[in-house]
Design an enzyme around this catalytic site. Structure first.
Site, mmCIF file in Angstrom:
data_model
loop_
_atom_site.group_PDB
_atom_site.id
_atom_site.type_symbol
_atom_site.label_atom_id
_atom_site.label_comp_id
_atom_site.label_asym_id
_atom_site.label_seq_id
_atom_site.Cartn_x
_atom_site.Cartn_y
_atom_site.Cartn_z
ATOM 1 N N HIS A 1 -13.135 131.885 70.732
ATOM 2 C CA HIS A 1 -14.566 131.774 70.441
ATOM 3 C C HIS A 1 -15.302 132.551 71.521
ATOM 4 O O HIS A 1 -14.679 133.165 72.392
ATOM 5 C CB HIS A 1 -15.003 130.312 70.368
ATOM 6 N N HIS B 1 -17.777 131.581 73.870
ATOM 7 C CA HIS B 1 -18.363 131.019 75.077
ATOM 8 C C HIS B 1 -17.934 131.875 76.265
ATOM 9 O O HIS B 1 -16.829 132.429 76.300
ATOM 10 C CB HIS B 1 -17.929 129.565 75.270
ATOM 11 N N ASP C 1 -16.843 131.533 79.237
ATOM 12 C CA ASP C 1 -15.619 131.343 80.008
ATOM 13 C C ASP C 1 -14.383 131.874 79.298
ATOM 14 O O ASP C 1 -13.293 131.908 79.881
ATOM 15 C CB ASP C 1 -15.429 129.866 80.379
ATOM 16 N N HIS C 2 -14.551 132.341 78.061
ATOM 17 C CA HIS C 2 -13.426 132.898 77.306
ATOM 18 C C HIS C 2 -13.544 134.403 77.065
ATOM 19 O O HIS C 2 -12.612 135.003 76.541
ATOM 20 C CB HIS C 2 -13.285 132.183 75.962
ATOM 21 N N HIS D 1 -14.522 122.667 67.469
ATOM 22 C CA HIS D 1 -15.345 122.771 68.675
ATOM 23 C C HIS D 1 -16.809 122.760 68.240
ATOM 24 O O HIS D 1 -17.110 122.656 67.045
ATOM 25 C CB HIS D 1 -14.978 124.057 69.426
ATOM 26 N N ASP E 1 -10.378 124.243 73.500
ATOM 27 C CA ASP E 1 -11.759 123.964 73.093
ATOM 28 C C ASP E 1 -11.810 123.355 71.694
ATOM 29 O O ASP E 1 -12.298 123.955 70.742
ATOM 30 C CB ASP E 1 -12.619 125.227 73.156
ATOM 31 N N HIS F 1 -7.160 124.691 80.769
ATOM 32 C CA HIS F 1 -8.599 124.588 80.502
ATOM 33 C C HIS F 1 -9.178 123.297 81.082
ATOM 34 O O HIS F 1 -9.821 122.504 80.397
ATOM 35 C CB HIS F 1 -8.873 124.683 78.995
#
Length: 296
Positions: A49, A51, A53-54, A126, A194, A253
């Site tokens: 996805h 976000h 942090d990814h 998520h 997530d 994570h």
């Protein structure tokens, strides 16, 4: 968020000179360099996805790949909106010596093969559209020498047949199924982060050589927080692994408040004994099962 000794989310898989990556959080380049690996052979980058942090490590990674004189295309796979997101991030990496190809996932599942990697995406739960990935490397059956000899197949045809090619020689057509045994057990890695726990995740990870699963919280009392933000606790992940029965599970994570994940692993292993609290730079070499009559 990144912590000393802990970068953000990314997984790299390598096989037969090919590499692929799932997610590219901040610090991915440093983590790969610390491992002593290289960026240049990355054929495909998958995203769970979008976000930060990814995906926030992507622009720098692309620039480094360009500086390594890469010319071959890079395929990117992810939920709908992938091309828009990547092109927005590329405002700081506009000039690259290689093209980027996009494969946007719009259904609940999707399949695509890149090099040796058979990639299966599956939607999870998520607070934005998010996918897990199962990666397989198949292994064909053994070449049956006795069968080839019994059928009178010329030796010069054996190699192309073993590679899966149909061969025509002196007016006779030979096919791989005439000389190849049944497919053998391949390799399987399932990666999921997530999300809330779903029966589908256990189905995907069933029999995997490695199941990499998010464990946002080790503290049992944070289960309500995990539900609110659509994440998992260590124990929810362990229950999925108990059902799926992979060879091993890595938790990953972690919440930035979770400084010592290993402190919670005794209770996790009561649910699933082959669970590990993953650390930055952790890796595992997976090998095909050795046949009794084969010393490969």
């Amino acid at each position: 968020m990144p912590l000393p000794g802990r970068w953000l989310t990314s997984l790299m898989l390598r096989s037969g000179g090919h590499s692929m990556m799932i997610d590219c959080g901040e610090g991915t380049q440093v983590a790969v360099k610390e491992k002593g690996w290289t960026f240049k052979p990355i054929d495909v980058i998958c995203f769970t996805h979008y976000h930060a942090d990814h995906i926030s490590g992507l622009p720098g990674l692309l620039l480094t790949m360009g500086n390594a004189d890469r010319r071959e295309p890079v395929l990117m796979i992810g939920p709908r909106g992938l091309e828009k997101v990547v092109n927005a991030l590329r405002c700081i990496a506009p000039e690259l010596p290689f093209p980027i190809l996009f494969h946007e996932i719009s259904e609940k599942t999707d399949d695509i093969t890149v090099g040796p990697f058979e990639i299966h995406a599956f939607r999870v739960n998520h607070n934005v559209i998010c996918y897990g990935y199962t990666i397989k490397i198949s292994r064909k059956g053994k070449f049956q020498v006795e069968r080839a000899q019994a059928l009178g197949i010329p030796v010069r045809c054996w190699n192309p047949l073993q590679k899966g090619n149909i061969v025509e020689y002196e007016g006779v057509t030979y096919t791989p199924d005439q000389v190849m045994g049944a497919p053998r057990k391949g390799l399987k890695v399932t990666y999921c982060t997530d999300t809330r726990p779903l029966p589908l995740i256990a189905e995907e990870a069933r029999g995997a050589d490695l199941f990499i699963c998010e464990g946002m919280y080790g503290e049992k009392e944070k289960v309500d927080k995990a539900k609110e933000y659509k994440h998992m606790t260590f124990y929810e992940a362990a229950n999925l692994a108990k059902e799926a029965d992979p060879t091993a599970m890595w938790l990953t994570h972690y919440s930035p408040s979770l400084i010592f994940p290993e402190n919670y692993m005794n209770n996790v292993r009561k649910i699933f004994p082959r669970a590990w609290a993953a650390k930055d730079g952790q890796s595992l070499e997976l090998r095909f099962e050795e046949d009794e009559t084969d010393n490969e």
